[in-house]
Design a protein around this motif. Structure first.
Motif, PDB file in Angstrom:
ATOM      1  N   ILE A  36       6.127   3.880   6.361  1.00  0.00           N
ATOM      2  CA  ILE A  36       6.956   3.907   5.147  1.00  0.00           C
ATOM      3  C   ILE A  36       6.740   5.201   4.373  1.00  0.00           C
ATOM      4  CG2 ILE A  36       7.313   2.795   2.903  1.00  0.00           C
ATOM      5  CD1 ILE A  36       6.761   0.131   4.271  1.00  0.00           C
ATOM      6  N   ARG A  37       5.489   5.649   4.281  1.00  0.00           N
ATOM      7  CA  ARG A  37       5.200   6.883   3.540  1.00  0.00           C
ATOM      8  C   ARG A  37       5.786   8.120   4.222  1.00  0.00           C
ATOM      9  NH1 ARG A  37       1.353   7.045  -0.517  1.00  0.00           N
ATOM     10  NH2 ARG A  37       0.440   5.018  -1.046  1.00  0.00           N
ATOM     11  N   ASN A  38       6.003   8.037   5.542  1.00  0.00           N
ATOM     12  CA  ASN A  38       6.541   9.183   6.280  1.00  0.00           C
ATOM     13  C   ASN A  38       8.070   9.235   6.292  1.00  0.00           C
ATOM     14  OD1 ASN A  38       4.057  10.271   6.883  1.00  0.00           O
ATOM     15  ND2 ASN A  38       3.942   9.377   8.924  1.00  0.00           N
ATOM     16  N   ASN A  58      -2.988   1.243  -2.631  1.00  0.00           N
ATOM     17  CA  ASN A  58      -3.509   2.011  -1.508  1.00  0.00           C
ATOM     18  C   ASN A  58      -4.966   2.383  -1.727  1.00  0.00           C
ATOM     19  OD1 ASN A  58      -3.158   3.496   1.034  1.00  0.00           O
ATOM     20  ND2 ASN A  58      -3.368   5.325  -0.240  1.00  0.00           N
ATOM     21  N   GLN A  94      13.689   2.294   4.297  1.00  0.00           N
ATOM     22  CA  GLN A  94      12.296   2.553   4.663  1.00  0.00           C
ATOM     23  C   GLN A  94      11.844   1.778   5.899  1.00  0.00           C
ATOM     24  OE1 GLN A  94      10.577   1.684   0.737  1.00  0.00           O
ATOM     25  NE2 GLN A  94      10.052   3.848   0.524  1.00  0.00           N
ATOM     26  N   SER A 144       0.825  -1.213   0.000  1.00  0.00           N
ATOM     27  CA  SER A 144       0.000   0.000   0.000  1.00  0.00           C
ATOM     28  C   SER A 144       0.858   1.261   0.000  1.00  0.00           C
ATOM     29  CB  SER A 144      -0.921  -0.012   1.221  1.00  0.00           C
ATOM     30  OG  SER A 144      -1.661   1.178   1.319  1.00  0.00           O
ATOM     31  N   ALA A 145       1.989   1.217   0.722  1.00  0.00           N
ATOM     32  CA  ALA A 145       2.859   2.390   0.807  1.00  0.00           C
ATOM     33  C   ALA A 145       3.591   2.655  -0.501  1.00  0.00           C
ATOM     34  CB  ALA A 145       3.863   2.212   1.943  1.00  0.00           C
ATOM     35  N   ARG A 146       3.904   1.606  -1.235  1.00  0.00           N
ATOM     36  CA  ARG A 146       4.725   1.747  -2.430  1.00  0.00           C
ATOM     37  C   ARG A 146       3.911   1.779  -3.722  1.00  0.00           C
ATOM     38  NH1 ARG A 146      10.152   0.459  -1.497  1.00  0.00           N
ATOM     39  NH2 ARG A 146      10.420  -0.542  -3.536  1.00  0.00           N
ATOM     40  N   SER A 192       1.991   1.118   6.371  1.00  0.00           N
ATOM     41  CA  SER A 192       1.941   2.026   5.224  1.00  0.00           C
ATOM     42  C   SER A 192       2.287   3.453   5.637  1.00  0.00           C
ATOM     43  CB  SER A 192       0.539   1.978   4.604  1.00  0.00           C
ATOM     44  OG  SER A 192       0.424   2.894   3.533  1.00  0.00           O
ATOM     45  N   LEU A 193       1.742   3.894   6.763  1.00  0.00           N
ATOM     46  CA  LEU A 193       2.005   5.255   7.246  1.00  0.00           C
ATOM     47  C   LEU A 193       3.481   5.447   7.557  1.00  0.00           C
ATOM     48  CD1 LEU A 193       0.912   8.013   8.235  1.00  0.00           C
ATOM     49  CD2 LEU A 193       0.611   6.948  10.488  1.00  0.00           C
TER      50      LEU A 193
END
Length: 286
Positions: A186-188, A133, A212, A126-128, A183-184
């Motif tokens: 990795i995205r941060n 997502n 990551q 979801s993050a990548r 997901s949060l």
């Protein structure tokens, strides 16, 4: 009022088709989960209660004290938590619910492991991937807002009654935090750090595992903490489909209008929840 759209009918047709066409798969899953739960229970119940209390206490002490475990400062820092673990577990044993507490802990462990095996890879995906997502997010919203009792219906349909439907319902209920917080996290991760990795020739795999995930570790561990607590909150509901443990004692108390039995078993669940929460939080902070 006549229904204009009978969504439930189509869901029922789909579930019936899954049960008929994949009955061997559901049987295999049932056997695997039942064997795993029974095996872990057997191992834990063979050990004397004081050995388990000692092991949990040592684990809690090191989780809280960390590298200062053999110093006066570390001992002082972990004293409160260590005392609570000892007194809390002794209270559960003294109330006569040690076996049920072990069964509940096993249910939580098995459910948490399955939820993390499914949730962390989904969170990474979801993050990548924005497309992933966009697909996963509404499914998680549905899973989190759907009443927990609803999960028991397909669980019973596929696996009858026992520990397996309880584990399956618990996994579905506790899965979303693992996906969302992975997901949060990795995205941060700062984009300039990732760009620096690419500039030094790192591959996608190296970016994920060496940049990551390590930087997202704290958030992922917070997700694991939430998964454990949500799994523990499901033990009473899971007992309605035959899952053993403290939840079944609470359920018996409700059926028999036995306030003492329900309160004591509920107190045991609270003790386990606090111990698991404090240990996982201490690990996350380090």
């Amino acid at each position: 009022m006549e229904k204009l759209i009978d969504i439930g009918k189509y869901i029922e047709i789909g579930i019936n088709a899954l049960e008929e066409n994949f009955s061997g798969l559901w049987g295999a899953i049932d056997n695997l989960i039942s064997w795993t739960v029974d095996s872990i229970n057997s191992v834990f119940l063979i050990l004397p209660f004081y050995v388990i209390i000692a092991l949990v206490t040592i684990g809690a002490y090191y989780a809280k004290a960390g590298k200062k475990a053999f110093t006066k400062e570390g001992a002082g820092k972990a004293a409160g938590m260590t005392a609570f673990v000892i007194l809390g577990l002794l209270l559960v044993w003294a109330m006569g619910y040690w076996k049920e507490a072990i069964q509940t802990t096993t249910l939580v462990i098995v459910s948490t492991v399955i939820a993390l095996i499914l949730g962390i890879p989904l969170g990474i995906w979801s993050a990548r991937s924005n497309m992933a997502n966009a697909i996963i997010r509404p499914i998680l919203d549905l899973m989190q807002t759907m009443p927990a009792f609803v999960y028991l219906i397909p669980a019973i349909f596929f696996f009858s009654v026992g520990n397996t439907p309880g584990v399956i319902a618990t996994v579905i209920f506790s899965l979303p935090p693992a996906v969302r917080l992975t997901s949060l996290g990795i995205r941060n991760v700062p984009s300039d750090v990732i760009e620096a990795g690419y500039a030094f020739g790192a591959t996608e795999k190296q970016i994920l595992f060496k940049i990551q995930l390590p930087l997202a570790k704290t958030t992922i561990l917070a997700g694991i903490n939430q998964v454990i607590l949500l799994a523990l909150s499901m033990v009473v509901i899971a007992s309605m489909v035959g899952a053993k443990g403290l939840g079944s004692i609470v359920y018996q108390g409700i059926q028999q209008n036995n306030i003492a039995k329900g309160f004591e078993a509920g107190l045991g669940i609270v003790v386990l929840a606090i111990i698991l929460d404090r240990i996982t939080q201490s690990i996350a902070k380090k």
